[in-house]
Design an enzyme around this catalytic site. Structure first.
Site, short mmCIF file in Angstrom:
data_model
loop_
_atom_site.label_atom_id
_atom_site.label_comp_id
_atom_site.label_asym_id
_atom_site.label_seq_id
_atom_site.Cartn_x
_atom_site.Cartn_y
_atom_site.Cartn_z
CB CYS A 275 1.37 5.30 -5.08
SG CYS A 275 0.42 4.28 -3.93
CG HIS B 239 -3.30 4.91 1.19
ND1 HIS B 239 -2.00 5.18 0.81
CD2 HIS B 239 -3.51 5.59 2.34
CE1 HIS B 239 -1.45 5.99 1.70
NE2 HIS B 239 -2.34 6.26 2.63
CD GLU C 88 -2.82 8.61 5.29
OE1 GLU C 88 -1.94 8.12 4.56
OE2 GLU C 88 -2.56 9.16 6.38
#
Length: 468
Positions: free
Chosen positions: A383, A263, A190
């Protein structure tokens, strides 16, 4: 793999040569709320609502402008073309015109149409894992684009991510853009959302932290997927040429994942000498402490101060933690925590950040930014950016007009106003007019950023690929 504990804090060095550049993902014209990200409570909760691509892009640009005006080096990554041309081919509809291809996919599953039209590349922390040249054996900056196999819509992204990164970081003597790891569950990756780095200053050799949710052979467990594997990190350590003794692995706490921390950057953030983390971020915090250099300042936020549910709802730990340009005469860093507006609206998080400033640590300031459009899909300030430490020479080697100044930001604001819709629903993704609007917008953007047309913005059209 663990890092040796240093006996004392290394002596800081001047930072003029190297600096961290935050490359923010420019929000694409198809920003919407299709609810495609299972395990992301914000995305799931916003499914079907009306989004505003224009507001989303302007909010992202406002954050970039704020950081630029604070003297930080700010970059921008263009959005890929939508619908995803290569995805159309792999899904068997590449022979159709893009609008017809999207309608055909919608006939199979509405989620497929939404997947090829997704604007999720705006969350650039998932674009790649990056190791600066000070950490790598060949003294080049290494990028490994994330394969993002845990969600359908994001699993298509890496091919275009490679193309975009190679259009900007072209100099092969200074940059290495790897292909993504194989698209299989064992290699699930990720990107930088599960990666952190510690160093006395950004330009010195560092210790890289790889956080994972499962081992490659673990059976499915818990309420939500464990998206990152340890194996992915171990392979990146090898391909980036990192010193194994300066790579640290830590498992994310299952409790955090099942609470909605899909995450690790939803429950922790690292910068230079500081790790700010919720007490429920890691499976073995004591073991992690022992693995990190003793000069790392761990600011642990207890459940009693900020409940895990509040931490995730407010995205407190998805703040950007940034070193400001000026240091005190002793070399001490001053850090800025860039937090989303939801922090100010969550009493426990607001109380914590109010007490945080002025403590015995480098975090001296908090700035609240409005990223409401991004936040409703599960992405805060951390992010939307990819952190890349670059020397002055590496910054000079960048291609295109991707490091912002006031003029570029003004031009991007005007570009958004010309091309973006005020409102967009998942149903609007089937509108052929939207695809035409995207094409026009990205063609103009590639000129504005001095990048290579379609190829920089996400590759050639599906028909061109199909006949290549």
């Amino acid at each position: 793999m663990t890092a040796p504990r240093a006996t004392s804090m290394p002596v800081p060095v001047p930072v003029a040569v190297s600096a961290e550049v935050n490359f923010d993902g420019l929000v694409g014209p198809t920003h919407n709320y299709a609810g495609l990200s299972f395990g992301n409570r914000a995305s799931m909760g916003s499914a079907g609502q009306i989004a505003s691509p224009r507001a989303a892009a302007r909010q992202g640009l406002a954050k970039m402008r704020m950081l630029h005006r604070r003297g930080l080096i700010q970059g921008v990554l263009p959005p890929p073309r939508r619908p995803d041309p290569e995805a159309l081919i792999r899904l068997g509809v590449g022979d159709l015109e893009p609008a017809a291809a999207v309608r055909a996919l919608a006939g199979v599953s509405p989620a497929l149409a939404a997947a090829v039209m997704s604007a999720s590349s705006m969350w650039a922390a998932n674009a790649a894992t990056v190791s600066p040249s000070t950490d790598t054996s060949d003294a080049r900056v290494h990028f490994t684009p994330a394969n993002l196999v845990s969600t359908t819509h994001r699993s298509f992204e890496w091919h275009q991510t490679v193309r975009i990164l190679r259009s900007i970081f072209r100099d092969r003597e200074r940059f290495v853009i790897h292909d993504a790891l194989p698209s299989a569950a064992s290699f699930a990756d990720e990107g930088a959302a599960n990666h952190g780095r510690f160093a006395p200053v950004h330009g010195r050799p560092g210790v890289e932290l790889f956080v994972y949710g499962r081992d490659a052979d673990d059976r499915p467990a818990g309420d939500f997927p464990r998206r990152q594997t340890r194996m992915a990190g171990e392979l990146i350590v090898r391909s980036h040429g990192l010193d194994p003794d300066r790579a640290v692995f830590a498992r994310q706490a299952a409790r955090a994942i099942d609470a909605g921390a899909f995450h690790n950057d939803v429950v922790s953030v690292a910068n230079e000498t500081v790790l700010l983390a919720h007490e429920s971020a890691f499976d073995d915090p004591i073991g992690l402490r022992r693995s990190l250099p003793e000069w790392v300042e761990w600011i642990e936020v207890p459940e009693a101060a900020v409940p895990l549910s509040d931490a995730i709802a407010s995205y407190l730990f998805n703040s950007q933690l940034i070193t400001l340009p000026n240091r005190d005469p002793g070399g001490r860093a001053s850090m800025l925590l860039v937090a989303p507006g939801e922090v100010a609206n969550t009493p426990s998080a607001a109380s914590f950040v109010a007490e945080l400033v002025g403590g015995d640590h480098p975090i001296d300031e908090v700035a609240i930014v409005d990223l409401r459009q991004s936040m409703r899909n599960g992405g805060g300030p951390a992010c939307v950016r990819l952190r890349v430490v670059l020397t002055a020479q590496e910054r000079e080697a960048l291609s295109g007009r991707v490091l912002v100044d006031d003029d570029l930001l003004d031009e991007l604001d005007a570009w958004v106003d010309r091309h973006y819709r005020d409102e967009l629903t998942p149903a609007d993704l089937l509108d052929p007019g939207l695809i035409d609007e995207v094409d026009q917008a990205l063609d103009e953007l590639s000129t504005l950023l001095v990048l290579d047309g379609h190829r920089a913005a996400g590759g050639p059209g599906a028909r061109e690929l199909a006949t290549a």
